[in-house]
Structures are given as C-alpha cells and as structure tokens.
Scaffold this active site. Structure first.
Site, PDB file in Angstrom:
ATOM      1  N   LYS A  13       0.918  -1.133   0.349  1.00 14.16           N
ATOM      2  CA  LYS A  13      -0.060   0.154   0.035  1.00 14.16           C
ATOM      3  C   LYS A  13       0.065   1.223  -0.261  1.00 14.16           C
ATOM      4  CE  LYS A  13      -0.978  -0.672   5.063  1.00 14.16           C
ATOM      5  NZ  LYS A  13      -0.299  -1.060   5.535  1.00 14.16           N
ATOM      6  N   ARG A  88      -5.625   2.873  11.714  1.00 14.11           N
ATOM      7  CA  ARG A  88      -5.638   1.403  12.104  1.00 14.11           C
ATOM      8  C   ARG A  88      -6.693   1.089  13.851  1.00 14.11           C
ATOM      9  NH1 ARG A  88      -0.373   3.167  11.987  1.00 14.11           N
ATOM     10  NH2 ARG A  88       1.593   2.016  10.890  1.00 14.11           N
ATOM     11  N   ARG A 127      11.807 -10.444   2.098  1.00 16.33           N
ATOM     12  CA  ARG A 127      12.479  -8.304   2.222  1.00 16.33           C
ATOM     13  C   ARG A 127      13.655  -8.109   2.875  1.00 16.33           C
ATOM     14  NH1 ARG A 127       7.890  -4.644   4.411  1.00 16.33           N
ATOM     15  NH2 ARG A 127       8.069  -5.096   6.346  1.00 16.33           N
ATOM     16  N   ARG A 158      14.850  -7.441   9.086  1.00 18.41           N
ATOM     17  CA  ARG A 158      13.930  -7.469  10.276  1.00 18.41           C
ATOM     18  C   ARG A 158      13.869  -8.176  10.881  1.00 18.41           C
ATOM     19  NH1 ARG A 158      10.437  -1.982   8.748  1.00 18.41           N
ATOM     20  NH2 ARG A 158       8.976  -4.280   8.875  1.00 18.41           N
ATOM     21  N   ARG A 169       1.743 -10.646  13.659  1.00 20.05           N
ATOM     22  CA  ARG A 169       1.797  -9.403  12.569  1.00 20.05           C
ATOM     23  C   ARG A 169      -0.061  -9.431  12.382  1.00 20.05           C
ATOM     24  NH1 ARG A 169       6.515  -7.448   9.697  1.00 20.05           N
ATOM     25  NH2 ARG A 169       5.125  -5.330   9.207  1.00 20.05           N
TER      26      ARG A 169
END
Length: 213
Positions: A13, A88, A127, A158, A169
């Site tokens: 996004k 959120r 990633r 990460r 998540r």
C-alpha cells in the site's frame, strides 16, 4: 481527493500510495513521517509526542490527529491527500472523520489492499530494508549496500520480517482492521477493494480502475 489506505503490512500500500499520489498530484501523508517531522521541528504537538515516546508510551491519538490536521491544512494538501497508516483502529477512524469535518474536507474513498496470508509471508520473508533510508527491497540480500537518497546504507532483515513474526503481525492487523472496515461500512464510506497480488504495474492498474481513474 482524500483517500485512506488500508491493508496488511507488506501488501504494497505504501508503494501504490506513492503512485496514486503522483497520479492525482497530491501528497502521500504517512503517520510516521509527519510525526517524525513534528518531533524534529519541535512543534508544540511534536514536543507532546516526544514526551510520550521518551516515557515509552504510545503517542496519544489526539496528538497524532492534531499533527495530521496540520498536515491536511497545509497548502500542499489543498487538492487532497493519500493517507497511509493514519487509520489502524476505530478511534483513529472516528478521529480522522472529525478532523476532516473541522477542515471542511470529506473522505472520498477507503482503499483496501487484500492479499493471501501465505503469499504475504513469502513476500515479506524475502524483504530487506536499508538501515539508513528505511526503503524496502525484495530479492536483495542482507549486507548489500544501498545508495538511495545520496546516502550509503546497508540492507538488513528486520526481526519482524521473520515468518512467525509476520503471522503474529497479521493476527494483530486482522483484530484491529476488521472493526475499522465495519466502522466505515456503518458510516457509508466508499470502500474500494483491490487484489494486491501481482506486479506493481498490475496492482496499480487494478487500483486505478477500481477508483475510476
């Protein structure tokens, strides 16, 4: 045109938001960016945010919405904005609605990026992120150099991009976002759903088509 972006972490996004902002010639406003700018510039709301962060607390929604109001009231946002990471939770959705009303602005669409969880895990676990500019990269390895933005950084993976962390998540996202979708549906928002699986160009084409651009 004011558009809120919703979607799980890694759905693309942010990247698509930048493309949409360029297409509409409006800024993409991300909560993290305006928050860091307010703290850096030492604005009254920035100082409140910094005090909360220094205590290890979450920045209150009222402070975040105050900072967002300043950003939305700026001349650069006169024609609208793409809002990334602003909403959120349902209190944030309600806060943004009140903020827009106070500025005489309206929300044109909520753009929801949808993607299969297994595909998302596959994508995010591959990633890496620059430790300087924070730009994400796919298909590149930790330790490689990044020279974006005139600065030299190093690509790192990460901890929250490990598969188990990604699934946690996703669960948090589902718990928070399902009520947000319901809130917008109850308030008659224009909810636009976009399949986020595919190349950047394919998803961009779907997004623009869904928005009638």
């Amino acid at each position: 045109m004011i558009i809120v972006l919703l979607g799980p972490p890694g759905a693309g996004k942010g990247t698509q938001g930048e493309r949409l902002a360029a297409r509409l010639d409006v800024p993409k406003i991300a909560t993290g960016d305006v928050l860091r700018a307010a703290v850096r510039d030492g604005t009254p709301l920035g100082l409140e945010a910094k005090a909360a962060m220094d205590r290890g607390d979450l920045v209150p929604d009222a402070v975040i919405m105050g900072i967002m109001k300043d950003a939305l009231a700026s001349p650069s946002a006169a024609k609208g904005a793409i809002l990334d990471g602003v909403v959120r939770t349902t209190p944030q959705a309600d806060g943004l609605s009140q903020t827009l009303a106070s500025l005489g602005k309206t929300l044109d669409a909520v753009l929801l990026f949808e993607i299969d969880e297994d595909e998302l895990v596959r994508r995010l676990s591959g990633r890496t992120t620059c430790d300087v500019c924070q730009r994400p990269f796919f298909g590149r390895q930790p330790g490689e150099a990044c020279e974006e933005g005139g600065q030299t950084g190093t690509l790192v993976r990460r901890k929250d991009d490990e598969p188990e962390a990604i699934r946690k998540r996703m669960q948090v996202y589902r718990d928070q976002t399902a009520p947000v979708i319901d809130w917008y549906a109850h308030h008659g928002a224009n909810m636009v759903r976009v399949d986020a699986l595919g190349s950047l160009e394919e998803v961009e084409a779907r997004m623009q088509s869904a928005l009638g651009l």
